[in-house]
Design a protein around this motif. Structure first.
Motif, PDB file in Angstrom:
ATOM      1  N   LEU A   1       0.856  -1.188   0.000  1.00 54.16           N
ATOM      2  CA  LEU A   1       0.000   0.000   0.000  1.00 54.16           C
ATOM      3  C   LEU A   1       0.888   1.232   0.000  1.00 54.16           C
ATOM      4  O   LEU A   1       1.734   1.420   0.878  1.00 54.16           O
ATOM      5  N   VAL A   2       0.714   2.075  -1.025  1.00 56.29           N
ATOM      6  CA  VAL A   2       1.552   3.260  -1.203  1.00 56.29           C
ATOM      7  C   VAL A   2       0.644   4.483  -1.277  1.00 56.29           C
ATOM      8  O   VAL A   2      -0.342   4.494  -2.019  1.00 56.29           O
ATOM      9  N   SER A   3       1.011   5.498  -0.507  1.00 52.97           N
ATOM     10  CA  SER A   3       0.274   6.759  -0.564  1.00 52.97           C
ATOM     11  C   SER A   3       0.962   7.692  -1.541  1.00 52.97           C
ATOM     12  O   SER A   3       2.173   7.931  -1.437  1.00 52.97           O
ATOM     13  N   LEU A   4       0.198   8.214  -2.489  1.00 57.90           N
ATOM     14  CA  LEU A   4       0.756   9.154  -3.463  1.00 57.90           C
ATOM     15  C   LEU A   4       0.786  10.575  -2.922  1.00 57.90           C
ATOM     16  O   LEU A   4       1.144  11.507  -3.640  1.00 57.90           O
ATOM     17  N   SER A   5       0.435  10.712  -1.633  1.00 59.18           N
ATOM     18  CA  SER A   5       0.573  12.028  -1.001  1.00 59.18           C
ATOM     19  C   SER A   5       2.018  12.295  -0.634  1.00 59.18           C
ATOM     20  O   SER A   5       2.406  13.430  -0.374  1.00 59.18           O
ATOM     21  N   SER A   6       2.827  11.237  -0.548  1.00 57.38           N
ATOM     22  CA  SER A   6       4.248  11.416  -0.296  1.00 57.38           C
ATOM     23  C   SER A   6       5.022  10.840  -1.480  1.00 57.38           C
ATOM     24  O   SER A   6       4.462  10.176  -2.331  1.00 57.38           O
ATOM     25  N   LEU A   7       6.329  11.132  -1.530  1.00 56.97           N
ATOM     26  CA  LEU A   7       7.151  10.718  -2.676  1.00 56.97           C
ATOM     27  C   LEU A   7       7.285   9.202  -2.735  1.00 56.97           C
ATOM     28  O   LEU A   7       7.371   8.523  -1.695  1.00 56.97           O
ATOM     29  N   LEU A   8       7.305   8.681  -3.949  1.00 54.23           N
ATOM     30  CA  LEU A   8       7.551   7.248  -4.158  1.00 54.23           C
ATOM     31  C   LEU A   8       8.964   6.921  -3.704  1.00 54.23           C
ATOM     32  O   LEU A   8       9.922   7.643  -4.020  1.00 54.23           O
ATOM     33  N   ASP A   9       9.087   5.833  -2.958  1.00 55.63           N
ATOM     34  CA  ASP A   9      10.411   5.375  -2.504  1.00 55.63           C
ATOM     35  C   ASP A   9      10.759   4.118  -3.305  1.00 55.63           C
ATOM     36  O   ASP A   9      10.259   3.035  -3.010  1.00 55.63           O
ATOM     37  N   ILE A  10      11.602   4.280  -4.326  1.00 61.54           N
ATOM     38  CA  ILE A  10      11.915   3.185  -5.247  1.00 61.54           C
ATOM     39  C   ILE A  10      13.362   2.774  -5.045  1.00 61.54           C
ATOM     40  O   ILE A  10      14.278   3.613  -5.041  1.00 61.54           O
ATOM     41  N   THR A  11      13.572   1.445  -4.902  1.00 60.72           N
ATOM     42  CA  THR A  11      14.914   0.898  -4.742  1.00 60.72           C
ATOM     43  C   THR A  11      15.150  -0.148  -5.815  1.00 60.72           C
ATOM     44  O   THR A  11      14.305  -1.031  -6.022  1.00 60.72           O
ATOM     45  N   LEU A  12      16.310  -0.066  -6.471  1.00 60.51           N
ATOM     46  CA  LEU A  12      16.658  -1.013  -7.536  1.00 60.51           C
ATOM     47  C   LEU A  12      17.734  -1.974  -7.044  1.00 60.51           C
ATOM     48  O   LEU A  12      18.534  -1.646  -6.167  1.00 60.51           O
ATOM     49  N   SER A  13      17.770  -3.153  -7.641  1.00 62.69           N
ATOM     50  CA  SER A  13      18.709  -4.190  -7.201  1.00 62.69           C
ATOM     51  C   SER A  13      20.159  -3.783  -7.427  1.00 62.69           C
ATOM     52  O   SER A  13      21.050  -4.186  -6.670  1.00 62.69           O
ATOM     53  N   ASN A  14      20.443  -2.985  -8.414  1.00 57.95           N
ATOM     54  CA  ASN A  14      21.833  -2.569  -8.670  1.00 57.95           C
ATOM     55  C   ASN A  14      22.149  -1.212  -8.056  1.00 57.95           C
ATOM     56  O   ASN A  14      23.239  -0.672  -8.259  1.00 57.95           O
ATOM     57  N   GLY A  15      21.185  -0.651  -7.318  1.00 60.01           N
ATOM     58  CA  GLY A  15      21.417   0.621  -6.642  1.00 60.01           C
ATOM     59  C   GLY A  15      21.416   1.823  -7.566  1.00 60.01           C
ATOM     60  O   GLY A  15      21.779   2.924  -7.142  1.00 60.01           O
ATOM     61  N   ALA A  16      21.003   1.642  -8.827  1.00 58.16           N
ATOM     62  CA  ALA A  16      21.012   2.760  -9.772  1.00 58.16           C
ATOM     63  C   ALA A  16      20.023   3.828  -9.327  1.00 58.16           C
ATOM     64  O   ALA A  16      18.950   3.539  -8.802  1.00 58.16           O
ATOM     65  N   SER A  17      20.433   5.099  -9.517  1.00 60.96           N
ATOM     66  CA  SER A  17      19.549   6.212  -9.158  1.00 60.96           C
ATOM     67  C   SER A  17      18.985   6.915 -10.390  1.00 60.96           C
ATOM     68  O   SER A  17      18.147   7.798 -10.260  1.00 60.96           O
ATOM     69  N   ASP A  18      19.446   6.508 -11.583  1.00 59.42           N
ATOM     70  CA  ASP A  18      18.930   7.056 -12.835  1.00 59.42           C
ATOM     71  C   ASP A  18      18.203   5.934 -13.583  1.00 59.42           C
ATOM     72  O   ASP A  18      18.799   4.897 -13.900  1.00 59.42           O
ATOM     73  N   TYR A  19      16.925   6.172 -13.835  1.00 57.90           N
ATOM     74  CA  TYR A  19      16.132   5.146 -14.515  1.00 57.90           C
ATOM     75  C   TYR A  19      14.901   5.806 -15.116  1.00 57.90           C
ATOM     76  O   TYR A  19      14.560   6.954 -14.809  1.00 57.90           O
ATOM     77  N   VAL A  20      14.235   5.038 -15.994  1.00 57.24           N
ATOM     78  CA  VAL A  20      12.950   5.454 -16.547  1.00 57.24           C
ATOM     79  C   VAL A  20      11.884   4.637 -15.837  1.00 57.24           C
ATOM     80  O   VAL A  20      11.953   3.408 -15.802  1.00 57.24           O
TER      81      VAL A  20
END
Length: 200
Positions: free
Chosen positions: A118-137
């Protein structure tokens, strides 16, 4: 005349008569119908015709065999050319796979958020990738088929614009997301898809 002289004279006359009879020309026997002779002549004609037909057939077959041999040689040449083209195609495909692989960005899995979270769109999405990349589409869709989907670039892990896009794009209580990681200007393959339960 004496008896001996008469016998000799008779024998000479008989011999001369038989010689003249045998040596004289005989009439043609075209109109004589001897069944045996007709059968023999028919058999000879049949054998002669059969031999002629057999020789003609053998000559025709020998010509056909020569033509067939020529065609087999042409076919073997064509098979050789086809084999060469197959090898060339395999080389090209291998080069293409290598080039595509080299041109792809890094592979990454979407670790967080997790499936069904359950994710609230009232706050920023917290996305984590397996390779730790911070630039993605980031790709977002209202259906599991991810079609139609919208996408937005996330740089340095800043999901402000992505959260606003998700808020405007979502039409229900579920949102499906996936990512493609970036390496400079090269984009990697698409990640796993994650279904989120969202609240505004």
């Amino acid at each position: 005349m004496k008896m001996k002289s008469r016998i000799i004279t008779f024998a000479l006359v008989l011999f001369a008569s038989s010689t003249l009879f045998l040596a004289s020309p005989k009439p043609a026997r075209a109109f004589l119908f001897d069944p045996f002779e007709i059968m023999v002549e028919s058999m000879l004609t049949l054998i002669n015709t059969g031999m002629n037909n057999m020789m003609t057939t053998m000559l025709t077959l020998s010509d056909d065999i020569g033509t067939m041999a020529d065609r087999i040689l042409v076919m073997s040449d064509n098979i050789g050319l086809m084999a060469d083209r197959i090898v060339e195609t395999e080389v090209l495909m291998a080069d293409l796979v290598r080039d595509v692989t080299d041109a792809q960005g890094p592979s990454a899995l979407l670790i967080s958020p997790t499936e069904g979270e359950l994710v609230s769109l009232s706050s920023l999405l917290d996305i984590t990738l397996s390779n730790g990349a911070s630039d993605y589409v980031l790709f977002m869709a209202n259906t599991a088929e991810m079609a139609p989907a919208t996408n937005i670039l996330v740089s340095n892990g800043d999901t402000f614009a992505a959260t606003n896009r998700a808020r405007d794009y979502a039409t229900g209580s579920q949102l499906y997301i996936a990512i493609k990681a970036l390496n400079a200007d090269t984009m990697g393959p698409i990640s796993n898809t994650v279904m989120l339960n969202i609240t505004q």
